[in-house]
Design an enzyme around this catalytic site. Structure first.
Site, PDB file in Angstrom:
ATOM      1  N   GLY B  71      51.279  35.529  34.361  1.00  0.00           N
ATOM      2  CA  GLY B  71      52.579  34.985  34.733  1.00  0.00           C
ATOM      3  C   GLY B  71      52.466  33.934  35.831  1.00  0.00           C
ATOM      4  CB  THR B  72      50.372  33.790  38.870  1.00  0.00           C
ATOM      5  OG1 THR B  72      50.817  35.058  39.354  1.00  0.00           O
ATOM      6  CG2 THR B  72      50.156  32.850  40.036  1.00  0.00           C
ATOM      7  CB  ALA B 203      49.469  40.946  28.557  1.00  0.00           C
ATOM      8  CG  HIS B 204      49.845  42.778  34.394  1.00  0.00           C
ATOM      9  ND1 HIS B 204      50.271  43.472  35.488  1.00  0.00           N
ATOM     10  CD2 HIS B 204      50.035  41.477  34.674  1.00  0.00           C
ATOM     11  CE1 HIS B 204      50.694  42.608  36.410  1.00  0.00           C
ATOM     12  NE2 HIS B 204      50.563  41.389  35.936  1.00  0.00           N
ATOM     13  CB  THR B 240      35.605  30.030  26.465  1.00  0.00           C
ATOM     14  OG1 THR B 240      34.714  28.939  26.281  1.00  0.00           O
ATOM     15  CG2 THR B 240      35.383  31.069  25.384  1.00  0.00           C
ATOM     16  CB  CYS B 329      53.035  40.100  45.420  1.00  0.00           C
ATOM     17  SG  CYS B 329      53.083  40.292  43.652  1.00  0.00           S
TER      18      CYS B 329
HETATM   19  C1  LIG Z   1      58.842  38.103  38.149  1.00  0.00           C
HETATM   20  C2  LIG Z   1      57.369  37.922  38.134  1.00  0.00           C
HETATM   21  N1  LIG Z   1      56.831  36.712  37.943  1.00  0.00           N
HETATM   22  C3  LIG Z   1      55.505  36.511  37.912  1.00  0.00           C
HETATM   23  C4  LIG Z   1      54.617  37.547  38.101  1.00  0.00           C
HETATM   24  C5  LIG Z   1      53.156  37.245  38.094  1.00  0.00           C
HETATM   25  O1  LIG Z   1      52.541  37.588  36.887  1.00  0.00           O
HETATM   26  P1  LIG Z   1      50.980  37.867  36.817  1.00  0.00           P
HETATM   27  O2  LIG Z   1      50.731  39.114  37.598  1.00  0.00           O
HETATM   28  O3  LIG Z   1      50.669  38.033  35.368  1.00  0.00           O
HETATM   29  O4  LIG Z   1      50.299  36.669  37.391  1.00  0.00           O
HETATM   30  C6  LIG Z   1      55.139  38.850  38.334  1.00  0.00           C
HETATM   31  C7  LIG Z   1      54.302  40.027  38.575  1.00  0.00           C
HETATM   32  O5  LIG Z   1      53.269  40.125  39.160  1.00  0.00           O
HETATM   33  C8  LIG Z   1      56.533  39.026  38.354  1.00  0.00           C
HETATM   34  O6  LIG Z   1      57.058  40.238  38.575  1.00  0.00           O
END
Ligand SMILES: Cc1ncc(COP(=O)(O)O)c(C=O)c1O
Lengths: 393, 384
Positions: B71-72, B203-204, B240, B329
């Site tokens: 997501g990041t 995915a997580h 990759t 976080c």
């Molecule tokens: C709303 C939201 N955006 C982005 C993220 C980041 O995703 P990732 O952990 O896959 O980088 C998270 C969770 O960590 C999230 O809760």
């Protein structure tokens, strides 16, 4: 790759009849510190140690610079006792380090009087050879940029030009064994390092108030011990469950004495563990006047509960000096990680800065059966053997 | 010790099907998807299948799905490349003060490079106002980024209505939606929601592995690549592919297929049971955020005045119950949550806030046990 590192030890050379004992300890500590490296051989000759190795010199030097008792060291070339070999060796030593325009001198020590040339002769012969082979160099005996040192010894000659400082002190284990009360903060690891520097083998005693403090704050203390272990070898760490006592104190004692009574309990527990482990003293990171428990009056009232001497290596240091030291020895960055540790949660708003012994003793009696709780904490302490941190060396 | 994992908005346990798919991708179908030979084709097929499954889920074209490291990365890509694309038309960005830091930090970086940013603020319940959005949209607005569901409170943001407003008022501004928390819990139909240009998923949070996610980029936007140096992901994200991750992502999604509503109901029941339990059993409980369908079914944020969140987390840990303070976080940073602060929580509620988040793997019995332990813990901590 193979090489020799010349190791100088100052103080322990002076210790008269104890000298053999100290040297043996130092050699053992060096062997332990280099134990996993290639082809290590340690020999002693005329108040020096020679460490032969077949590993990366940088790695060996970094390790040795953390062995207490060593004052300085120099990576050296070893050549035959033959003038041609000495000249060539000296040239190799300077070749990569000097450029046209640089100044240098040669300094010889002839311990082996059987060698056919005297020191001044050797100096000028080697100097001439270097001048002839590298263009544009100049000899300057007063203020050279670079000094090539030659030592003529029993069986070989040693040539070197760089020295690294090491911390000095005494070999860990040479002066005894002490229990270090270690928190996750900045001070106590530095106190432990200073104790080790004076030859004390330390065990760690940490008070853990899970669930009031997290698993991570314990990990942090383990991590600090891992750094300390890079100086003195593996450290036995006792993690004492302290929650029960802490809650009882909080429920039953006046707020202004929380800290004093808490510390008294800690000292009781620490002494019991220390005795069992064969220690004769306790070390703490206390330092005069920083917080309420660290006034002279507080220390006196707290220390009353133990018979062992309580040593406080930081007692006269300023906070800034302690921070400097913590940075230098590599514990600072770990110490400042922000996990709550057991003290912050039970900090009263107005702690007594000059607690009176009779009042504290009376207040403490409100914690019924504290001897039992102290004993229980000692029994339940978890012991962890902490190996040196890798990747710093 | 038994383990009751109630921190599913931080991350979820990987389901066995996903683990199996990952193992297969490591040990059997381990080829490089770019290779010409059969091992490559086998691997490529895994990627195609997962991509199509995601597209099916979001009702978009598989050409619009680009795998990322999570997501990041998806959020970074969307924010930076969208702004870069439209900066010649204006330098105004709208977002909210409750975004995840992986949106906020890139936008702050843009602020430093001369972009002007408006932060929409949430109501007491943690929901932004469409009126405010309408007011703040300007001719030079080039990007709006609003999360679908907040990771700390679960509050759903009106992103579909926002999409319409944005397209009606501004013909130009891109709209990015961080759907990392809502994906798999709420149906999202990107054919219908034509106003959404970018959408991030991971995915997580849905019982897949960590380190894999995707960004939806609407076809025709002509956005620049995020990583250069290879032909992968249509030259948009070189490197990759994380094949085991993609395989696991696909398997996790398969578990959700045709199941989103049923999931919602099941998890919602768990949450309601929990909320009822603590409200009945503990005095002085504050729920931060909405409890009805304006929130995701699995997250509840709650404060017990007089109890510090961090202490409660560790206290519950001794019974194997895992929850979170604020969001995973920044709960390590020691500072208070920017989301709860923006909602105007009082200091005591702020310091005491914990987040409990369920998944379909939890049972009612676990919830009852957790409620009981919450009661014990809060009582003990308040007595100290
Ligand atoms: C709303 C939201 N955006 C982005 C993220 C980041 O995703 P990732 O952990 O896959 O980088 C998270 C969770 O960590 C999230 O809760």
């Amino acid at each position: 790759m193979s090489g020799v590192i010349l190791v100088r030890y100052g103080e322990i050379g002076l210790k008269g009849k104890n000298r053999i004992y100290f040297e043996r300890m130092l050699i053992n500590n060096i062997r332990r510190s280099l134990g996993d490296l290639q082809g290590i051989e340690v020999t002693r000759e005329h108040g020096r140690l020679y460490v032969k190795h077949e590993d990366q010199p940088g790695k060996v030097i970094e390790r040795l610079r953390r062995v207490f008792g060593i004052v300085s060291l120099s990576p050296a070339r070893v050549v035959l006792l033959d003038m041609e070999a000495v000249k060539k060796g000296a040239l190799d030593e300077v070749k990569d380090n000097l450029r046209s325009g640089d100044t240098f001198k040669v300094e010889t020590k002839r311990a082996n009087k059987k060698f056919p040339y005297q020191s001044p002769e050797i100096n000028s012969m080697v100097g001439e050879y270097i001048l002839k082979n590298i263009e544009g160099l100049k000899v300057d005996v007063k203020n050279p940029l670079y000094t090539v040192k030659i030592e003529i010894r029993e069986n070989s000659a040693y040539i070197y030009s760089t020295s690294y400082l090491a911390p000095g002190g005494l070999p860990v284990g040479a002066t005894g064994k002490g229990g270090l009360m270690i928190s996750g903060g900045i001070d106590s690891p530095v106190a432990g390092w200073l104790a080790m520097k004076r030859g004390v083998e330390i065990i760690g005693i940490h008070f853990h108030s899970f669930p009031f403090t997290s698993e991570r704050s314990k990990e942090k203390v383990v991590e600090l011990c891992r750094v300390l272990a890079t100086y003195g070898g593996p450290i036995k760490l006792f993690v004492v469950p302290f929650t029960r006592l802490q809650s009882e104190i909080k429920k039953n004692c006046p707020e202004k004495f929380y800290v004093t009574i808490m510390r008294r309990m800690m000292f009781r527990i620490a002494q019991k563990i220390a005795l069992r482990e064969g220690c004769t003293v306790l070390f703490t990171g206390e330092n005069l006047g920083q917080v309420a428990s660290q006034t002279l009056e507080s220390m006196a009232v707290i220390e009353r509960v133990v018979d062992m001497p309580v040593l406080r290596p930081l007692i006269t240091m300023d906070k800034l000096e302690i921070i400097e030291k913590a940075k230098e020895i590599g514990t600072y960055d770990i110490s400042i990680e922000p996990y709550e540790d057991c003290c912050t949660l039970f900090v009263p708003k107005h702690p007594a800065t000059k607690p009176r012994l009779d009042e504290v003793e009376k207040a403490e009696e409100n914690v019924s059966d504290y001897e039992v709780l102290v004993e229980e904490a000692v029994e339940k302490a978890e012991s962890i053997l902490v190996a040196p941190k890798e990747g710093v060396l | 010790m038994r383990e009751i994992y109630l921190d599913n908005s931080a991350t979820t346990k990987v389901i066995p099907e996903a683990v199996e798919a990952m193992l297969e991708a490591c040990q059997i179908k381990y080829g490089n998807p770019s290779s010409l030979h059969g091992k490559g084709i086998e691997a490529e097929k895994i990627i195609r299948e997962t991509r199509e499954r995601i597209a099916g889920f979001l009702n978009c074209s598989s050409k619009e799905i680009f795998f990322t490291s999570g997501g990041t990365e998806a959020n970074n890509w969307a924010v930076f490349k969208a702004a870069e694309k439209l900066k010649r038309f204006g330098k105004h960005i709208i977002t909210t003060s409750i975004e995840h830091s992986s949106v906020l930090e890139p936008i702050k970086e843009l602020e430093g490079r001369g972009f002007e940013v408006t932060y929409l603020s949430p109501s007491k319940e943690g929901i932004i106002s469409l009126e405010e959005l309408k007011r703040e949209l300007r001719p030079d607005t080039i990007l709006v980024s609003i999360m679908h569901a907040n990771n700390e409170t679960g509050a759903l943001q009106p992103v579909f209505e926002a999409a319409e407003i944005i397209k009606n008022i501004s013909h130009r501004a891109f709209f990015h939606v961080d759907a990392v928390q809502s994906f798999g819990k709420v149906n999202i139909d990107l054919k219908k929601e034509r106003g959404i240009d970018f959408l991030s998923i991971s995915a997580h949070k849905i019982h897949g592995p960590k380190g894999i996610g995707a960004l939806f980029i609407r076809e025709g936007l002509n956005i620049s690549p995020f990583l250069l140096g290879g032909e992968q992901e249509g030259k948009m994200r070189a490197g990759t592919e994380n094949l085991p991750g993609i395989a696991g992502f696909g398997a996790a999604l398969k578990g959700l297929e045709n199941n989103v509503e049923a999931h919602w109901e099941k998890i919602k029941e768990l949450k309601e049971r929990f909320v009822r339990g603590i409200k009945d059993g503990i005095r002085d409980v504050i729920i931060n955020g909405p409890l009805d369908n304006r929130a995701l079914p699995h997250i509840v944020n709650v404060s017990f005045p007089g109890v510090k969140g961090e202490v409660l987390v560790h206290f519950l840990e001794q019974w194997g119950i895992y929850i979170s303070t604020g969001s995973a976080c920044h709960s390590r940073g020691g500072s208070v949550s920017h989301v709860l602060k923006a909602m105007g929580l009082k200091r005591e509620a702020l310091e005491g806030a914990v987040r409990v988040s369920f998944s379909a793997l939890n049972s009612q019995e676990e919830v009852d046990f957790a409620v009981e332990k919450f009661r014990e813990a809060v009582e003990e901590l308040r007595s100290l």
